[in-house]
Design a protein around this motif. Structure first.
Motif, mmCIF file in Angstrom:
data_model
loop_
_atom_site.group_PDB
_atom_site.id
_atom_site.type_symbol
_atom_site.label_atom_id
_atom_site.label_comp_id
_atom_site.label_asym_id
_atom_site.label_seq_id
_atom_site.Cartn_x
_atom_site.Cartn_y
_atom_site.Cartn_z
ATOM 1 N N ILE A 275 11.387 1.404 -0.514
ATOM 2 C CA ILE A 275 11.034 2.705 0.047
ATOM 3 C C ILE A 275 11.788 2.841 1.361
ATOM 4 N N MET A 276 12.526 3.946 1.505
ATOM 5 C CA MET A 276 13.411 4.131 2.655
ATOM 6 C C MET A 276 12.913 5.249 3.562
ATOM 7 N N SER A 277 13.153 5.096 4.859
ATOM 8 C CA SER A 277 12.789 6.140 5.814
ATOM 9 C C SER A 277 13.845 7.234 5.809
ATOM 10 N N GLU A 278 13.579 8.331 6.510
ATOM 11 C CA GLU A 278 14.538 9.440 6.607
ATOM 12 C C GLU A 278 15.839 8.999 7.272
ATOM 13 N N LYS A 279 15.753 7.963 8.102
ATOM 14 C CA LYS A 279 16.937 7.455 8.806
ATOM 15 C C LYS A 279 17.670 6.379 8.013
ATOM 16 N N GLY A 280 17.212 6.137 6.790
ATOM 17 C CA GLY A 280 17.888 5.154 5.943
ATOM 18 C C GLY A 280 17.462 3.725 6.171
ATOM 19 N N LYS A 281 16.409 3.526 6.953
ATOM 20 C CA LYS A 281 15.903 2.175 7.191
ATOM 21 C C LYS A 281 14.886 1.791 6.113
ATOM 22 N N SER A 282 14.784 0.504 5.848
ATOM 23 C CA SER A 282 13.792 0.026 4.893
ATOM 24 C C SER A 282 12.392 0.212 5.476
ATOM 25 N N ALA A 283 11.545 0.942 4.748
ATOM 26 C CA ALA A 283 10.184 1.200 5.212
ATOM 27 C C ALA A 283 9.157 0.348 4.477
ATOM 28 N N GLY A 284 9.569 -0.229 3.335
ATOM 29 C CA GLY A 284 8.624 -1.061 2.612
ATOM 30 C C GLY A 284 8.981 -1.223 1.149
ATOM 31 N N LYS A 285 8.056 -1.825 0.399
ATOM 32 C CA LYS A 285 8.223 -2.079 -1.029
ATOM 33 C C LYS A 285 7.024 -1.518 -1.789
ATOM 34 N N LEU A 286 7.315 -0.902 -2.934
ATOM 35 C CA LEU A 286 6.251 -0.392 -3.792
ATOM 36 C C LEU A 286 5.573 -1.541 -4.527
ATOM 37 N N ARG A 287 4.249 -1.500 -4.577
ATOM 38 C CA ARG A 287 3.500 -2.464 -5.379
ATOM 39 C C ARG A 287 3.217 -1.895 -6.770
ATOM 40 N N ASP A 288 2.604 -0.724 -6.819
ATOM 41 C CA ASP A 288 2.291 -0.113 -8.110
ATOM 42 C C ASP A 288 1.881 1.337 -7.873
ATOM 43 N N PHE A 289 1.711 2.111 -8.962
ATOM 44 C CA PHE A 289 1.301 3.504 -8.829
ATOM 45 C C PHE A 289 0.562 3.947 -10.087
ATOM 46 N N ILE A 290 -0.261 4.977 -9.926
ATOM 47 C CA ILE A 290 -0.909 5.688 -11.028
ATOM 48 C C ILE A 290 -0.853 7.164 -10.686
ATOM 49 N N SER A 291 -0.270 7.961 -11.578
ATOM 50 C CA SER A 291 -0.079 9.382 -11.321
ATOM 51 C C SER A 291 0.763 9.535 -10.047
ATOM 52 N N ILE A 292 0.313 10.327 -9.088
ATOM 53 C CA ILE A 292 1.098 10.508 -7.857
ATOM 54 C C ILE A 292 0.634 9.571 -6.743
ATOM 55 N N TYR A 293 -0.287 8.664 -7.050
ATOM 56 C CA TYR A 293 -0.840 7.781 -6.026
ATOM 57 C C TYR A 293 -0.330 6.359 -6.215
ATOM 58 N N GLY A 294 0.014 5.724 -5.113
ATOM 59 C CA GLY A 294 0.548 4.371 -5.199
ATOM 60 C C GLY A 294 0.103 3.515 -4.034
ATOM 61 N N LEU A 295 0.597 2.301 -4.039
ATOM 62 C CA LEU A 295 0.289 1.324 -2.990
ATOM 63 C C LEU A 295 1.584 0.624 -2.628
ATOM 64 N N GLY A 296 1.847 0.521 -1.337
ATOM 65 C CA GLY A 296 3.068 -0.141 -0.890
ATOM 66 C C GLY A 296 2.817 -1.094 0.252
ATOM 67 N N LEU A 297 3.629 -2.160 0.318
ATOM 68 C CA LEU A 297 3.619 -3.040 1.487
ATOM 69 C C LEU A 297 4.617 -2.451 2.466
ATOM 70 N N MET A 298 4.120 -1.830 3.514
ATOM 71 C CA MET A 298 4.933 -0.980 4.377
ATOM 72 C C MET A 298 5.093 -1.554 5.791
ATOM 73 N N ARG A 299 6.264 -1.273 6.378
ATOM 74 C CA ARG A 299 6.472 -1.524 7.805
ATOM 75 C C ARG A 299 5.830 -0.348 8.535
ATOM 76 N N VAL A 300 4.681 -0.599 9.143
ATOM 77 C CA VAL A 300 3.867 0.493 9.678
ATOM 78 C C VAL A 300 4.648 1.367 10.649
ATOM 79 N N ALA A 301 5.525 0.784 11.449
ATOM 80 C CA ALA A 301 6.281 1.548 12.441
ATOM 81 C C ALA A 301 7.311 2.487 11.808
ATOM 82 N N GLU A 302 7.634 2.289 10.522
ATOM 83 C CA GLU A 302 8.661 3.107 9.856
ATOM 84 C C GLU A 302 8.075 4.121 8.876
ATOM 85 N N THR A 303 6.765 4.357 8.927
ATOM 86 C CA THR A 303 6.131 5.172 7.888
ATOM 87 C C THR A 303 5.895 6.631 8.282
ATOM 88 N N LYS A 304 6.329 7.051 9.442
ATOM 89 C CA LYS A 304 6.109 8.438 9.841
ATOM 90 C C LYS A 304 7.083 9.362 9.111
#
Length: 334
Positions: A275-304
């Protein structure tokens, strides 16, 4: 035949019966905690299984294996916990249930991912040594249900235990039954639609099982174990304790499991999609999803702001990472 009603208006204290942990009754009525999810479900969790540990040394034995203060179960019905490896990484996410008739006949039921049930049993037996405990698979005689329904009437015969989910009130209630759960009015008991429960977890940002918490690959504090009351920093040594305590006392956990919302339903993803930020930085990795909802291991500072992820068809999707309302204030998050 007695019935019990899952009523949100009150939550009664749990007391011990002769053979199992049971609830104080106002005749034939069982009260559980209020849950906030507007969708009603009571679902058999085939992805979860039960293991029994009983015997004189049960509490001391589990105290040295798990992250939580297991001795607190003497005053509680359920508890969230994890078992780590010696490097401090998560092996198993667990819910513990006190089924003891009294202190002399300790009996703890352990809920774990079905996929690692046999492995959990073998791992615990490896550490048993001379401890006076018996470890057994009870997954074919007792079953786990998750319920968000506040007014469900159940046939009392098969119910072993009912308890609010110890991780978060919004997760609703756990029900342990000796057979397929029976509703007196055929209301909201579902043996098949487990996806509804997992979607509910993802909306809240709660990881569970080997897909969300890959064994030997993730750290407990990144899985929000502290926020979910699943670890004690006062109880002393347990497997993986040193690294967990050191990380906690530094006050910095830069990556955390967070809920995700996609702009459209994805076609699917490769394992650990970036998962990438708007600036092209790595923001995290997807764990799984159902429908439009998911769970990711995210770099909290890059999630805005808007984030981006590529699905299996090459579509670039916008996704947002939310900070759950149940997290502590912002100055304690990182």
């Amino acid at each position: 035949m007695n019935t019990c009603i899952l009523n949100p208006s009150k939550c009664l204290l749990y007391k011990l019966s002769t053979h199992q942990r049971a609830i104080t009754f106002l005749p034939h009525i069982r009260h559980l905690s209020k849950t906030q999810d507007p969708k009603c479900f009571t679902i058999k969790l085939k992805s979860r299984s039960l293991v029994q540990v009983r015997g004189k040394d049960t509490f001391n034995f589990l105290q040295g294996l798990f992250t939580s203060d297991v001795h607190l179960l003497t005053d509680n019905v359920s508890q969230y916990s994890m078992m780590l490896n010696v490097q401090g990484r998560v092996l198993y996410d667990l819910l513990l249930y006190n089924m003891s008739a009294n202190e002399e006949t300790a009996n703890i039921w352990i809920e774990c991912a079905s996929a690692v049930k046999d492995e959990l049993i073998q791992t615990m037996k490896k550490y048993k040594i001379r401890k006076k405990v018996d470890i057994s698979d009870i997954s074919k005689s007792a079953y786990v249900y998750a319920s968000s329904n506040q007014n469900l009437t159940l046939m009392e015969d098969s119910v072993k235990l009912t308890t609010p989910d110890p991780r978060l009130p919004s997760l609703g209630n756990r029900i342990i039954a000796s057979e397929n759960l029976k509703s007196a009015d055929n209301m909201c008991v579902d043996l098949e639609s487990e996806q509804l429960y997992h979607e509910h977890r993802y909306k809240l940002g709660i990881g569970e099982g080997i897909t969300d918490l890959p064994p030997g690959s993730c750290f407990p504090l990144e899985c929000n174990l502290t926020f979910l009351k699943g670890v004690s920093f006062d109880k002393g040594c347990y497997i993986g304790q040193e690294l967990t305590a050191r990380t906690f006392h530094t006050g910095v956990t830069r990556k955390r499991l967070m809920p995700l919302v996609f702009e459209n339903v994805p076609a699917g993803f490769k394992t650990d999609s970036s998962i990438m930020s708007e600036k092209g930085k790595s923001a995290g990795k997807l764990r799984d999803f159902i429908s439009i909802y998911g769970l990711g291991l995210m770099r909290v500072a890059e999630t805005k702001g808007d984030l981006n992820i590529i699905d299996v068809k090459g579509n670039k999707l916008k996704v947002k990472a939310d900070i759950p309302s149940w997290w502590p204030s912002e100055n304690h998050m990182l």
